[in-house]
Design an enzyme around this catalytic site. Structure first.
Site, mmCIF file in Angstrom:
data_model
loop_
_atom_site.group_PDB
_atom_site.id
_atom_site.type_symbol
_atom_site.label_atom_id
_atom_site.label_comp_id
_atom_site.label_asym_id
_atom_site.label_seq_id
_atom_site.Cartn_x
_atom_site.Cartn_y
_atom_site.Cartn_z
ATOM 1 C CG HIS A 55 85.169 64.543 62.735
ATOM 2 N ND1 HIS A 55 85.324 64.174 61.414
ATOM 3 C CD2 HIS A 55 83.844 64.793 62.890
ATOM 4 C CE1 HIS A 55 84.143 64.178 60.809
ATOM 5 N NE2 HIS A 55 83.220 64.560 61.700
ATOM 6 C CB CYS A 56 85.107 69.969 65.300
ATOM 7 S SG CYS A 56 86.691 70.759 64.986
ATOM 8 C CG HIS A 57 81.406 69.412 61.143
ATOM 9 N ND1 HIS A 57 81.984 68.822 60.042
ATOM 10 C CD2 HIS A 57 80.884 68.384 61.869
ATOM 11 C CE1 HIS A 57 81.805 67.507 60.085
ATOM 12 N NE2 HIS A 57 81.147 67.217 61.197
ATOM 13 C CE1 TYR A 73 73.817 69.878 58.388
ATOM 14 C CE2 TYR A 73 73.993 67.892 57.052
ATOM 15 C CZ TYR A 73 74.581 68.894 57.794
ATOM 16 O OH TYR A 73 75.943 68.933 57.945
ATOM 17 N NE ARG A 148 83.416 63.875 56.205
ATOM 18 C CZ ARG A 148 82.327 64.166 56.895
ATOM 19 N NH1 ARG A 148 81.608 65.229 56.612
ATOM 20 N NH2 ARG A 148 81.957 63.408 57.915
ATOM 21 N NE ARG A 154 72.422 59.596 58.028
ATOM 22 C CZ ARG A 154 73.240 60.452 58.616
ATOM 23 N NH1 ARG A 154 73.031 61.736 58.536
ATOM 24 N NH2 ARG A 154 74.276 60.026 59.305
ATOM 25 C CG ASP A 281 80.509 64.769 64.640
ATOM 26 O OD1 ASP A 281 80.925 65.392 63.655
ATOM 27 O OD2 ASP A 281 79.416 64.182 64.651
HETATM 28 C C1 0GY Z 1 79.631 63.956 61.024
HETATM 29 C C2 0GY Z 1 78.437 63.222 60.673
HETATM 30 C C3 0GY Z 1 77.373 63.623 59.926
HETATM 31 C C4 0GY Z 1 77.294 64.756 59.068
HETATM 32 C C5 0GY Z 1 78.302 65.317 58.405
HETATM 33 O O1 0GY Z 1 79.183 66.790 56.873
HETATM 34 C C6 0GY Z 1 78.159 66.382 57.418
HETATM 35 O O2 0GY Z 1 77.041 66.829 57.161
HETATM 36 O O3 0GY Z 1 79.533 64.914 58.567
HETATM 37 C C7 0GY Z 1 76.165 62.789 59.965
HETATM 38 O O4 0GY Z 1 75.052 63.300 59.744
HETATM 39 O O5 0GY Z 1 76.302 61.567 60.237
HETATM 40 O O6 0GY Z 1 80.699 63.392 61.000
HETATM 41 O O7 0GY Z 1 79.541 65.136 61.328
#
Ligand code: 0GY
Length: 330
Positions: A55-57, A73, A148, A154, A281
């Site tokens: 789980h990462c972005h 955001y 997802r 939020r 994350d």
């Molecule tokens: C996470 C949690 C958050 C955000 C996102 O995709 C996202 O913007 O997942 C959060 O703000 O709780 O898992 O990265």
């Protein structure tokens, strides 16, 4: 130490909070945004060979992959090169890159990262009902293996459940799964929808329990029941830094961080060892209190998966089975 000098760890932490990372393109970072941590420590815990950060972005970079107009955001950029550098530093072999809501349903940054990974990253996308079969096939070819569905108010605007169920039916035919993100208080209302999903279902961050409540209390019992009664449900036991209320932070060499989250995550790992995943994350969107040292976050893992067998399942066997089944022998 000379007067006015600060200990090395404290000085590094000060440096990290004062250093700001850019948001490129025509974007302004959300006020108060916490940037990802510079110079994470080398973990003390040695990850099993072949471990997956599940789980990462990636964020942008905004100048190349613009943030979505509907985003809630605007982050600092967090590029694929920076993600892969972190992977190598921490000792992971592979990544699962989850589409971040700041990119909406424009999956280009995530897809670009998957394609650049040489097969060492898989993706989880966000798609809308109008997505075409050709677009789904292209996502599959790039390495996407799931969609997802986000119910955290939020982060996203509301999508009707019939639209999501229609998407789930289509991606089921590709052998993909559904990742769900929700707050624990919303599980009762979402139960019927979740339990009707026709795929493997992966829950982000244990359904965000309130860890100030008892681990034996009704809120977490409902989540355990969700997993126990529905064997297609998996959980990421990730994000202690997001869930913790009273635990020490993963900063300044802290080897016992987020102690209040441990009983929750450990319970899920021990009860469902074949259906759990772990991820950093990174780059940790929307944290409000502190930005963890990712090396120390990895040191949290043996507290929730205390044996070598559990660690192997959590970090290697389970994510490989879900995301790279073709690479699993036997
Ligand atoms: C996470 C949690 C958050 C955000 C996102 O995709 C996202 O913007 O997942 C959060 O703000 O709780 O898992 O990265």
């Amino acid at each position: 130490m000379s007067p006015g000098a600060v200990p090395a760890a404290q000085s590094r932490a000060n440096c990290d909070t004062s250093m700001t990372k850019p948001t490129t393109g025509d974007f302004t970072k959300t006020p108060g945004w916490l940037d990802w941590f510079t110079g994470p420590s080398t973990p003390t815990f040695k990850l099993p060979p072949g471990s997956v950060d599940a789980h990462c972005h990636v964020f942008g970079p905004g100048a190349e992959f613009p943030y979505a107009p509907e985003r809630k955001y605007t982050p600092c950029d967090a590029s694929k090169q920076q993600l892969f550098a972190l992977r190598d530093h921490l000792g992971f072999a592979r990544n699962v890159i989850v589409q971040a809501t700041c990119h909406g349903a424009d999956n280009r940054a995530m897809v670009d990262a998957c394609l650049a990974s040489g097969g060492m990253a898989r993706g989880v996308a966000t798609v809308k009902r109008l997505v075409t079969d050709d677009e789904l096939q292209a996502l599959h070819a790039a390495g996407v293996r799931g969609v997802r569905f986000n119910f955290v108010k939020r982060l996203v605007d509301f999508t009707p459940k019939d639209e999501l169920m229609e998407i789930a039916g289509r991606i089921a035919r590709l052998g993909w799964h559904v990742v769900i993100y929700f707050e624990a208080v919303d599980l009762p209302e979402l139960w019927d929808f979740f339990t009707a999903l026709p795929t493997t279902v992966v829950v982000d961050h244990m359904g965000r329990p309130d860890v100030s409540l008892p681990v034996d209390g009704p809120q977490f019992a409902l989540f355990e029941r969700f997993m126990r009664e529905h064997t297609n449900v998996w959980s990421k036991v990730s994000c202690p830094e997001r869930l913790s209320v009273t635990g020490p932070k993963a900063l300044d060499g802290q080897q016992h961080a987020y102690t209040d989250v441990i009983p929750f995550a450990r319970r899920i790992v021990e009860q469902f060892p074949d259906r759990v995943l772990w991820g950093t994350d990174w780059p940790h969107p929307n944290l409000k209190d502190h930005m963890p040292d990712d090396g120390l976050l990895v040191d949290f893992i043996p507290h929730i998966a205390p044996t070598a067998e559990l660690q192997q399942k959590l970090l290697v066997d389970n994510p490989m089975r879900l995301y790279w089944p073709e690479d699993v022998k036997g």
